[in-house]
Design an enzyme around this catalytic site. Structure first.
Site, PDB file in Angstrom:
ATOM      1  N   CYS A 122      37.933  55.823  30.821  1.00 53.23           N
ATOM      2  CA  CYS A 122      37.265  55.949  32.221  1.00 53.23           C
ATOM      3  C   CYS A 122      37.903  55.278  33.404  1.00 53.23           C
ATOM      4  CB  CYS A 122      35.824  55.028  32.052  1.00 53.23           C
ATOM      5  SG  CYS A 122      35.813  53.633  31.197  1.00 53.23           S
ATOM      6  N   CYS A 160      49.119  48.039  29.928  1.00 53.90           N
ATOM      7  CA  CYS A 160      49.317  49.267  29.124  1.00 53.90           C
ATOM      8  C   CYS A 160      50.466  50.054  29.574  1.00 53.90           C
ATOM      9  CB  CYS A 160      47.960  50.128  29.001  1.00 53.90           C
ATOM     10  SG  CYS A 160      48.220  51.663  28.066  1.00 53.90           S
TER      11      CYS A 160
END
EC number: 2.4.2.14
Length: 532
Positions: A77, A313
């Protein structure tokens, strides 16, 4: 400055329609569910004081991909928050378009105004969910928005964020990017204490923790909740006249802060969302930071318990984020280009042309071609009209999936030794079909070059990944994968080379768990068993 949907649509790609589909319109109102008097808007989507589930009153639909999307990773998202602009909802609508790549299965906006919190959520693309009339029902100078990609393949309206809830202090709304690794453990404890969960989204956990907190102020309740959460979260909240942005202590998912010329503060998952609404990028929300914006005091920040090492990430740079974004303080475009340049250095091959698997492999392919001194050409065309569908395709149709999405350019490929650059290989099914497609188009040789290391482990931090045993690199060597997909050579960017892009200091700030299987935050034993 007011925008109409028609005006907004004029600056967006033609492929984005404005046809509503599966939008929450409050057609059912149980006794404990009090809708707004205005159509399409609800003041309470989740009532934490209710004693029975709302799930029967919501519709659900299942999206099934017929274009081999299950062989790619998916960001779950994207979020946006705006404070201090009278067009907050319309600006959120635009910003969500810029973040559409982070989630295509649902979208929603919540606005704060004199009537309280009002929302519109729906299944589908941003342009499917919102129309001019719906945005007219979201007045106010504070808004948050969300685009969603579901992890299970099922996209239900009740799971589409932002979520609204009521607690002792008042009404609040939240939008979340990430994943809580201790979700099941905390959910079980809360259910034992009487909480009833309405959705299957882990984001609802935050609302229950805030409602159960004994802290006296909303901000302290947010901090209390975050101290119990483990995993990845970049969140935006609306409470009264406040917009609050929170990022987990590891900083797994990006969250940036910007400002418009009228002083309005904007938070978003990526800077590309700021660019689209003419907001100037100021900084990242730091790992472990809580930023509070209100009408009386402007913006202020404080820090929760921080972790000594960030674990951002690395796939945000390699695949998820838009090339025109700045993520974790770095240009995504320049970082991907460097991946390609290093890949050309460590895995050279005699070739006539370099092509990319569009769109995520394009920038790395440009870097590879420049370093190798070989022309880059468009050898594969991507159809942006191949959408997800409610129709369950047969296996025969699935075999044509890649051809629906990608088309070879024979004039570029015929008789050529081709290097094709992609960002990753997940299950290997797409790579197998691409190699076959290139050979059928006349390529003399096909050399696969992957701009990230082999993926051997699942991600628990907000990415929809297959189970580890489904990842082809977890069960095959590079040589075995090469034979399986039938290419002339195959090479991945080595992990040490990937870290070299960031240097000896910055490289320690990234998470490489999907390449190493070493997780900075681990799941509980029961949750790991469920995920395996």
């Amino acid at each position: 400055m007011a925008f109409s949907v028609e005006e907004i649509s004029s600056i967006l790609p033609n492929s984005l329609s404005a046809n509503p589909r599966n939008v929450s319109q409050n057609t059912i109102s149980p006794s404990f569910f009090k809708p707004s008097l205005k159509p399409y808007a609800s003041k309470t989507l989740i009532s934490l004081s209710c004693r029975r589930s709302l799930s029967p009153v919501f519709s659900a639909g299942t999206y099934v991909t017929n274009v081999d999307e299950d062989d790619k990773l998916h960001e779950e998202c994207g979020v946006v928050g705006i404070h201090g602009d009278p067009e907050a909802s319309r600006l959120s609508y635009l910003a969500l378009h810029a973040l559409q790549h982070r989630g295509q299965e649902g979208a929603g906006i919540v606005a704060a105004n004199q009537n309280g919190l009002e929302s519109i959520t729906g299944v589908g693309l941003v342009s499917d969910v919102f129309t001019e009339s719906k945005l007219n029902n979201l007045p106010g100078d504070i808004a948050i928005g969300h685009v969603r990609y579901s992890t299970s393949g099922a996209s239900m309206l009740k799971n589409v964020q932002p979520f609204i809830a009521s607690c002792k202090l008042g009404s609040l709304a939240v939008a979340h990017n990430g994943n809580f690794v201790n979700y099941k453990q905390l959910k079980t404890k809360l259910e034992e204490m009487g909480s009833i969960f309405i959705t299957s989204s882990d984001t609802e956990l935050v609302l229950h923790l805030i409602a159960k907190s004994k802290a006296k102020t909303f901000l302290l309740r947010v901090i209390d909740a975050c101290e119990k959460l483990r995993g990845a979260y970049s969140m935006v909240f609306v409470f009264e006249d406040k917009l609050i942005a929170v990022r987990d202590p590891f900083g797994f998912r990006p969250l940036v802060m910007g400002r418009r010329s009228n002083g309005a503060v904007v938070f978003a998952s990526e800077t590309c969302a700021l660019d689209l609404i003419d907001a100037t990028y100021e900084r990242e929300v730091c790992p472990g930071e809580i930023v509070v914006v209100d009408r009386n005091h402007g913006d202020s920040s404080m820090f929760m318990i921080s972790h000594p090492e960030q674990k951002q990430c690395v796939f945000e740079h390699g695949y998820f984020s838009q090339p025109n974004s700045i993520v974790f303080g770095r240009s995504v475009y320049e970082t991907r280009r460097m991946y390609g340049e290093i890949l050309a250095t460590v895995a050279p091959v005699d070739c006539d042309v370099v092509i990319a698997v569009p769109d995520s492999g394009t920038v790395a392919a440009l870097g590879y071609a420049a370093k190798a001194g070989v022309p880059f050409q468009i050898g594969l065309l991507r159809s942006h009209y191949a959408k997800r569908t409610f129709i369950e395709p047969t296996q025969e149709i699935r075999d044509f999936a890649v051809k629906v999405k990608l088309s070879p350019v024979r004039a570029v490929l015929e008789g050529k030794r081709v290097v094709v650059v992609d960002d990753s290989i997940v299950r290997g099914t797409t790579s197998l079909k691409i190699v076959r497609m290139l050979r059928d188009a006349g390529a003399k040789e096909v050399h696969m070059r992957i701009a990230l290391p082999p993926m051997i482990a699942s991600c628990y931090y907000g990415v929809d990944t297959p189970r580890s045993q489904e990842l082809i690199s977890s069960k095959m060597s590079v040589e075995a994968i090469q034979k399986h997909i039938n290419c002339d050579s195959l090479a991945f960017l080595p992990l040490d080379s990937l870290k070299g892009v960031y240097g000896p200091v910055e490289s320690h700030r990234y998470c490489y768990a999907c390449f190493t299987g070493k997780y900075p935050v681990t799941k509980t034993e029961s949750e790991e068993a469920d995920a395996s």
